[in-house]
Design a protein around this motif. Structure first.
Motif, mmCIF file in Angstrom:
data_model
loop_
_atom_site.group_PDB
_atom_site.id
_atom_site.type_symbol
_atom_site.label_atom_id
_atom_site.label_comp_id
_atom_site.label_asym_id
_atom_site.label_seq_id
_atom_site.Cartn_x
_atom_site.Cartn_y
_atom_site.Cartn_z
ATOM 1 N N SER A 108 1.117 -1.269 -0.343
ATOM 2 C CA SER A 108 -0.249 0.031 0.224
ATOM 3 C C SER A 108 0.485 1.213 0.342
ATOM 4 C CB SER A 108 -0.825 -0.203 1.279
ATOM 5 O OG SER A 108 -1.335 -1.137 1.050
ATOM 6 N N ARG A 109 2.111 1.222 0.675
ATOM 7 C CA ARG A 109 3.272 2.271 0.199
ATOM 8 C C ARG A 109 3.397 2.537 -0.412
ATOM 9 N NH1 ARG A 109 5.189 -0.703 4.738
ATOM 10 N NH2 ARG A 109 4.146 0.346 7.205
ATOM 11 N N GLN A 110 3.831 1.843 -1.653
ATOM 12 C CA GLN A 110 3.589 1.929 -2.877
ATOM 13 C C GLN A 110 3.062 2.195 -4.125
ATOM 14 O OE1 GLN A 110 6.974 -1.045 -4.014
ATOM 15 N NE2 GLN A 110 7.742 -1.547 -1.981
ATOM 16 N N PHE A 111 1.537 1.654 -3.758
ATOM 17 C CA PHE A 111 1.018 1.328 -5.050
ATOM 18 C C PHE A 111 -0.820 2.093 -3.908
ATOM 19 C CE2 PHE A 111 3.653 -1.944 -6.219
ATOM 20 C CZ PHE A 111 3.497 -1.419 -7.286
ATOM 21 N N ASP A 112 -1.382 2.671 -5.242
ATOM 22 C CA ASP A 112 -3.381 2.981 -4.403
ATOM 23 C C ASP A 112 -4.024 2.119 -4.658
ATOM 24 O OD1 ASP A 112 -5.654 4.068 -3.999
ATOM 25 O OD2 ASP A 112 -4.705 5.371 -5.578
ATOM 26 N N ILE A 113 -4.251 0.900 -3.723
ATOM 27 C CA ILE A 113 -4.636 -0.258 -3.439
ATOM 28 C C ILE A 113 -5.501 0.452 -4.572
ATOM 29 C CG2 ILE A 113 -5.601 -2.418 -2.345
ATOM 30 C CD1 ILE A 113 -2.792 -2.045 -2.475
ATOM 31 N N ALA A 114 -6.418 1.268 -3.897
ATOM 32 C CA ALA A 114 -8.228 1.885 -4.741
ATOM 33 C C ALA A 114 -8.367 1.675 -5.692
ATOM 34 C CB ALA A 114 -8.671 2.632 -3.622
ATOM 35 N N PHE A 144 -7.442 -7.490 -1.019
ATOM 36 C CA PHE A 144 -5.852 -8.112 -1.691
ATOM 37 C C PHE A 144 -5.255 -9.397 -1.494
ATOM 38 C CE2 PHE A 144 -1.156 -8.358 -0.593
ATOM 39 C CZ PHE A 144 -1.445 -7.304 -1.726
ATOM 40 N N GLN A 145 -6.290 -10.017 -0.438
ATOM 41 C CA GLN A 145 -5.084 -11.805 -0.941
ATOM 42 C C GLN A 145 -5.794 -12.167 -1.702
ATOM 43 O OE1 GLN A 145 -7.019 -12.303 3.422
ATOM 44 N NE2 GLN A 145 -4.429 -12.829 4.156
ATOM 45 N N ARG A 146 -7.311 -11.791 -2.373
ATOM 46 C CA ARG A 146 -7.759 -12.343 -3.650
ATOM 47 C C ARG A 146 -6.993 -12.148 -4.560
ATOM 48 N NH1 ARG A 146 -12.414 -10.595 -6.275
ATOM 49 N NH2 ARG A 146 -12.424 -8.353 -5.493
ATOM 50 N N PHE A 147 -6.153 -11.484 -4.573
ATOM 51 C CA PHE A 147 -5.162 -11.038 -6.276
ATOM 52 C C PHE A 147 -3.752 -11.973 -5.628
ATOM 53 C CE2 PHE A 147 -8.500 -7.969 -6.364
ATOM 54 C CZ PHE A 147 -9.052 -8.922 -7.962
ATOM 55 N N VAL A 148 -3.608 -12.716 -4.462
ATOM 56 C CA VAL A 148 -2.058 -13.127 -4.424
ATOM 57 C C VAL A 148 -2.409 -14.373 -3.989
ATOM 58 C CG1 VAL A 148 -0.380 -12.766 -2.466
ATOM 59 C CG2 VAL A 148 -1.240 -10.608 -3.538
ATOM 60 N N ASP A 149 -1.477 -15.263 -5.104
ATOM 61 C CA ASP A 149 -1.134 -16.670 -4.558
ATOM 62 C C ASP A 149 -0.238 -16.855 -4.192
ATOM 63 O OD1 ASP A 149 -2.385 -19.577 -3.991
ATOM 64 O OD2 ASP A 149 -1.199 -19.870 -6.264
ATOM 65 N N ILE A 150 0.401 -18.179 -3.080
ATOM 66 C CA ILE A 150 1.479 -18.350 -2.430
ATOM 67 C C ILE A 150 1.985 -19.419 -2.857
ATOM 68 C CG2 ILE A 150 1.618 -17.701 -0.354
ATOM 69 C CD1 ILE A 150 4.732 -16.840 -1.006
ATOM 70 N N GLY A 151 2.376 -20.797 -2.973
ATOM 71 C CA GLY A 151 2.761 -22.015 -3.116
ATOM 72 C C GLY A 151 3.846 -22.505 -2.889
ATOM 73 N N GLU A 170 1.119 -3.130 -13.074
ATOM 74 C CA GLU A 170 0.589 -3.489 -11.162
ATOM 75 C C GLU A 170 1.563 -5.079 -11.213
ATOM 76 O OE1 GLU A 170 -3.348 -2.022 -11.740
ATOM 77 O OE2 GLU A 170 -2.116 0.353 -11.262
ATOM 78 N N ALA A 171 0.837 -6.030 -11.927
ATOM 79 C CA ALA A 171 0.896 -7.262 -11.437
ATOM 80 C C ALA A 171 2.508 -7.268 -11.152
ATOM 81 C CB ALA A 171 0.732 -8.004 -12.703
ATOM 82 N N ARG A 172 3.451 -7.142 -12.078
ATOM 83 C CA ARG A 172 4.469 -7.040 -11.699
ATOM 84 C C ARG A 172 4.963 -6.708 -10.756
ATOM 85 N NH1 ARG A 172 9.810 -6.182 -16.091
ATOM 86 N NH2 ARG A 172 8.384 -3.749 -15.701
ATOM 87 N N GLU A 176 6.918 -7.895 -7.436
ATOM 88 C CA GLU A 176 8.135 -7.172 -6.721
ATOM 89 C C GLU A 176 7.859 -6.629 -5.351
ATOM 90 O OE1 GLU A 176 12.173 -6.292 -6.732
ATOM 91 O OE2 GLU A 176 11.156 -7.378 -8.519
ATOM 92 N N ALA A 177 7.156 -6.183 -5.381
ATOM 93 C CA ALA A 177 7.079 -4.862 -3.936
ATOM 94 C C ALA A 177 6.788 -6.560 -3.265
ATOM 95 C CB ALA A 177 5.575 -4.225 -4.108
ATOM 96 N N LEU A 178 6.301 -7.552 -2.966
ATOM 97 C CA LEU A 178 6.516 -8.018 -2.176
ATOM 98 C C LEU A 178 7.495 -9.525 -1.881
ATOM 99 C CD1 LEU A 178 2.917 -9.493 -2.544
ATOM 100 C CD2 LEU A 178 3.011 -8.782 -0.519
#
Length: 387
Positions: A108-114, A144-151, A170-172, A176-178
């Motif tokens: 959220s510090r790097q992107f406007d999540i809304a 936000f969790q709906r758009f992120v998946d980690i396995g 925005e996806a990349r 990169e931020a995560l």
């Protein structure tokens, strides 16, 4: 009397016949089939082919490892699930971070999540908030969790992170931020682990150094007070002096015995006796300096030995503490964790979500199965009522 039977052999008049026209095919389709199968499938087709907004997926792969760690087996991964800890708990810590509010705040510090989760033109069921969701901090976090998946792949130890967004950049960028946040987490874990181990060893070394300094100061104060450097050396010198005096006395006694045997009234005898007495007096004084009273060398030597022994123990403790500190630093470097990027965050050039055909076929097959199951249940119930 019997009734007459009339037999008509001619054509049947039209008035006595009824031609039933076949029903159209759409009227022969059961209403339940339309409601259960056709309507959901048509709505799905309309949504996914005409309404659903395309979403882009950026993917990255990385591995969390220690400098001396080997990759886990499938059994090790299974044991991790029942609480038997392995080194892969560090990778799971990264997984927890990615799904945490800390990661959400870092992004959220790097992107406007809304704007990222609800850009202009996105459909109501893909963006956030959906019609049944609220615009709250908790809602944005869940969205936000709906758009992120980690396995995690237990056979290779590789973690795969996938992030969806409505634009490729925005996806990349969020991926990169995560990833950067995960690397920061690993660095903080390294710093805490190293600081704890090294701080304890450093404190032990400082205490040993303080004790050695105090022992050295006590020894220096004793030397200044007693005005000699080493009582042991002084005692050795006194012992040598006494030994020399005893040797001289022995020679003088031998000389006196010889003179007495040759000339008992020789005038040299009083001189020899005087010298023997002088030497023996000196021997007695030297022995008194070494031991005999409180001012002799023996008590001072005992105190010196205690102080010297304390300094030796402090010196050994300092040596051991310094070696422990060196080992702790080496162990901290050996157990240091690394997050190695295997695949850098990708910049997608084609939308991979939603999977339109797969979603349509899934709805169609699911509704067909539901309809077939319902039809069998209804047919069985009707046959039971007829019986």
């Amino acid at each position: 009397m019997t009734d007459p039977n009339l037999t008509y052999l001619g054509p049947i008049p039209k008035a006595l016949t009824y031609d039933k026209k076949p029903r159209p095919w759409w009227k022969r389709v059961p209403l339940a089939f339309v409601i259960v199968v056709v309507v959901p499938t048509v709505l799905t087709v309309v949504y996914y082919l005409l309404i659903a907004s395309p979403r882009y997926v950026s993917e990255t792969m990385f591995i969390v490892r220690a400098a001396n760690a080997s990759q886990p087996s499938s059994l090790g991964f299974a044991l991790e699930g029942v609480g038997l800890g392995t080194t892969q708990s560090d990778a799971f810590a990264v997984h927890k971070y990615v799904n945490s509010r800390d990661a959400f705040q870092d992004v959220s510090r790097q992107f406007d999540i809304a704007k990222v989760l609800a850009p202009a033109g996105s459909d109501a069921f893909s963006r956030f908030p959906r019609p049944w969701e609220k615009r709250t901090n908790e809602g944005y976090f869940k969205g936000f969790q709906r758009f992120v998946d980690i396995g995690y792949d237990s056979s290779t130890g590789i973690t795969t992170l996938r992030v969806e967004a409505f634009t490729p950049r925005e996806a990349r960028g969020m991926t990169e931020a995560l990833l950067v946040g995960s690397e920061s987490l690993i660095n903080r874990m390294n710093e805490r682990a190293a600081a704890d181990a090294i701080k304890e060893a450093t404190d032990a070394r400082d205490r040993a150094r303080q004790r050695l300094s105090e022992a050295q100061q006590q020894l220096t104060g004793f030397r200044n007070r007693e005005q000699f450097i080493d009582p042991e050396t002084t005692a050795t010198e006194s012992t040598r002096l006494i030994g020399g005096l005893l040797s001289t006395v022995a020679q003088l006694k031998a000389e006196r015995a010889q003179v007495m045997s040759e000339a008992p009234s020789s005038p040299q005898l009083p001189i020899i006796n005087s010298r023997i007495a002088a030497y023996e007096g000196q021997i007695a004084r030297e022995r008194a300096k070494i031991a005999g009273d409180t001012g002799s060398l023996a008590p001072k030597l005992s105190a010196y030995e205690d102080l010297s022994l304390n300094r030796e123990f402090a010196d050994r403790e300092l040596t051991a503490a310094t070696a422990a500190l060196t080992n702790a630093e080496a162990e901290a470097r050996r157990q240091k964790l690394y997050l190695d990027r295997i695949v850098a965050p990708s910049l997608p050039d084609e939308a991979s979500e939603p999977r339109r055909l797969v979603s349509i076929l899934t709805v169609l097959i699911s509704t067909l199965l539901a309809y077939g199951l319902g039809w069998f249940i209804w047919a069985g119930a009707r046959e039971h009522r007829q019986d």
